[in-house]
Design an enzyme around this catalytic site. Sequence first.
Site, mmCIF file in Angstrom:
data_model
loop_
_atom_site.group_PDB
_atom_site.id
_atom_site.type_symbol
_atom_site.label_atom_id
_atom_site.label_comp_id
_atom_site.label_asym_id
_atom_site.label_seq_id
_atom_site.Cartn_x
_atom_site.Cartn_y
_atom_site.Cartn_z
ATOM 1 N N LYS A 73 81.238 8.077 37.619
ATOM 2 C CA LYS A 73 81.238 6.614 37.454
ATOM 3 C C LYS A 73 81.180 6.200 35.989
ATOM 4 O O LYS A 73 80.551 6.859 35.159
ATOM 5 C CB LYS A 73 80.026 6.014 38.185
ATOM 6 N N GLU A 132 91.696 11.483 39.825
ATOM 7 C CA GLU A 132 92.243 10.190 40.254
ATOM 8 C C GLU A 132 91.387 9.049 39.716
ATOM 9 O O GLU A 132 90.168 9.214 39.605
ATOM 10 C CB GLU A 132 92.236 10.115 41.798
ATOM 11 N N ASP A 181 88.361 0.147 42.548
ATOM 12 C CA ASP A 181 87.218 -0.657 42.975
ATOM 13 C C ASP A 181 87.706 -1.744 43.928
ATOM 14 O O ASP A 181 87.905 -2.896 43.542
ATOM 15 C CB ASP A 181 86.560 -1.272 41.734
ATOM 16 N N CYS A 186 71.542 -30.869 13.650
ATOM 17 C CA CYS A 186 71.509 -31.964 12.672
ATOM 18 C C CYS A 186 71.185 -33.316 13.302
ATOM 19 O O CYS A 186 71.023 -34.305 12.585
ATOM 20 C CB CYS A 186 72.840 -32.046 11.928
ATOM 21 N N CYS A 218 73.084 -33.279 18.487
ATOM 22 C CA CYS A 218 73.204 -31.921 17.970
ATOM 23 C C CYS A 218 71.811 -31.343 17.697
ATOM 24 O O CYS A 218 71.017 -31.953 16.990
ATOM 25 C CB CYS A 218 74.026 -31.928 16.695
ATOM 26 N N CYS A 264 76.247 -31.305 9.087
ATOM 27 C CA CYS A 264 75.500 -30.438 10.008
ATOM 28 C C CYS A 264 75.359 -29.040 9.394
ATOM 29 O O CYS A 264 76.355 -28.401 9.056
ATOM 30 C CB CYS A 264 76.253 -30.354 11.341
ATOM 31 N N TYR A 274 96.752 1.572 47.499
ATOM 32 C CA TYR A 274 97.055 2.923 47.021
ATOM 33 C C TYR A 274 96.464 3.944 47.989
ATOM 34 O O TYR A 274 95.283 3.855 48.334
ATOM 35 C CB TYR A 274 96.444 3.162 45.639
ATOM 36 N N CYS A 319 79.533 -31.540 18.072
ATOM 37 C CA CYS A 319 78.669 -32.291 17.170
ATOM 38 C C CYS A 319 79.572 -33.072 16.229
ATOM 39 O O CYS A 319 80.558 -32.541 15.714
ATOM 40 C CB CYS A 319 77.807 -31.309 16.386
ATOM 41 N N LYS A 332 89.117 5.892 40.132
ATOM 42 C CA LYS A 332 88.345 5.426 41.289
ATOM 43 C C LYS A 332 88.538 3.919 41.411
ATOM 44 O O LYS A 332 87.990 3.129 40.641
ATOM 45 C CB LYS A 332 86.871 5.770 41.149
#
Length: 677
Positions: free
Chosen positions: A318, A117, A121, A415, A412, A436, A227, A430, A119
């Site tokens: 897991k 099945e 969470d 540059c 920036c 640049c 479920y 920028c 698992k």
Amino acid sequence: MAVADKERVLKLREEINYHNYRYYVLDDPEIPDSEYDRLLRELQALEEKHPELITNDSPTQRVGAQPLASFSEIKHLQPMLSLNNAFSDEEVLDFVRRAKEKLQYDQVSSEIVYAAEPKLDGLAISLLYENGQLIRGATRGDGVTGEDVTQNVRTIDAIPLKLMGEQFPSRLEVRGEVVMTKSGFNKLNEIQRDKGEKVFANPRNAAAGSLRQLDPKVTATRPLMFYSYAVGLVEGGSIPDTQTAVLARLKDWGLPVNSEIKQVQGASGCLEYYNEIGAKRDQLDYDIDGVVYKVDKLVEQEELGFVSRAPRWAIAHKFAAQEEMTRLLAIDIQVGRTGALTPVARLEPVFVGGVTVTNATLHNQDEIERKDIRVGDTVIVRRAGDVIPEVVSSIKAKRKKGARKFKLPTQCPVCGSEVIRLENEAVSRCTGGLFCDAQRKESIKHFASRKAMDIEGLGDKLVEQLVDADMVHDLSDIFHLELSKLAGLDRMAEKSAKNLLDALEKSKSTTLDRFIFSLGIRQVGETTAKTLAQYFGSLPAVMSASEEALIDVPDVGPVVAESIVHFFNEPHNTAVIKKLQAAGVHWDDVEVDKSKPQPLADQIFVVTGTLSTMSRDEAKQALQALGAKVTGSVSKKTDYVVVGENPGSKATKAEALGITILDEDSLHALLTNSAAK
Ligand code: 9MJ
């Protein structure tokens, strides 16, 4: 009359329960949501008229209870189990070997059958049904005692208030997981954000928070799913003799069971299942953190028994954790091809999602502020699937005194040009353009990439070296590189330098769409580049196209059109294009197919409102295929306005200007007649 109403009420309840079952248990609805809502409203109306007909298990009675002051405790009739974990294949092999030993299976020639099945969470809960009626719902708690969340559990549509059929035990505890769907979680967070309320870190927390609400009205608005995967107490009836058959029975009684559950044989079957589900994980609409293997035969389960509260007959295998804790060492700024500044977290290395992560994105300034993340913080890093790792949150309790808030720079970092953030944009950019170095590097990398000019050997590292060494200023410079200078670079032998020059030479012969894509015009990806090439046929035609003309191109909207015009209006862009062509970059023009009849040539159309047989874009394309021009706004020049449902102001304006209005039928007639010409 009252008798007829009573019969109708009973019939409606039966129908609504049936459609709920189709939707949540079979995942195969027969009717649209609107029809379901209609049935529910009809039932509500009848019950309002005859309150004496209301029963506790009526589908209208899911919400209704008053908020609680606190949750009370409930003792489970049978304790809820916990599962041992396996973190490697070896641990699974061990688990299987021990079970075989205890059940006296031959280690080599026979295999135990398992129910495998996903698992889930979420949050484990136990539901108690008496004579088929949902009596109460409780969280797992410590396994012996949990919290009474009956009011909240009743609001989850996937959980039946009444079991189906007749063969159910008179008392039955059903165990399973409440989860929030990923899609529902994203929508919920959007809503929370818009309302300025707390956003949830992940679907698990959101599911837990929703189930532990004191006001069931709040829970009722949350996208929760349930479920079933086990039973507890079974009294006054019986259940089948394998886990697989038990789950099938629960499904018959109207309880949802996950559709990925499968019977497998032996360790190899288990591990195969683990890989299968692992590969599917991202596509599932709920989070899972592994898979569970359960010995399928209940008599074998009994024989295997327990060690403290964990069964010897089941194990949770897991996946590598997708979230881990680490320290945020620094925040660096990356400047992208379009000048976008991205804050990047430098992290103490941490193993997460199966790899060691040292960098993670922080997205932008707003996200950093929303999550209140500061350098030095202990943070949670998430790496899910192939997605770029991100910093999800910081643990405020672990914050060191004096930790300062982070602000993106106003200049920036590469540059020194000014950084601006446009209204309604999350991104700061920028303004240096190709002045640049960072933007220059990124645009050259893009230019050389496989789907663009496809220059083999001109990889990211080399581009950075070339720009840093001042050997390349603009795109065209790469075609003037010299063998002697190249060979002098770090890790560049004469042979690879020669190969690069050959590759550069070869790349000069290209196609119009590749060249357009290579330029790195914002909003113009591979597909748009292809469309532009086919539509206009030549570069000068694309470069001189107005915004209006560009909007006429299929799939080009106003934002893309504006970006294209803006790009070609920049003198330094046109200069680079000239230099590239002078260096020998060439392509053949594309033949624009003008041979097809164009019966609607020079006719200007506007399409407005909702059409029932096609989308507006499809209508636009059909008209364009016949030579028509389709524009976005009505003016004196417009010849026809096609009007669908709810057309708005464009239709009014067309009427005022005396323009011919076509309804959808007339449009079809026009298309058919014109195509026949
Ligand atoms: C989850 N979380 O999906 C069990 N679980 O069985 C599944 N949990 C479980 N089974 C017995 N699929 C105890 C817990």
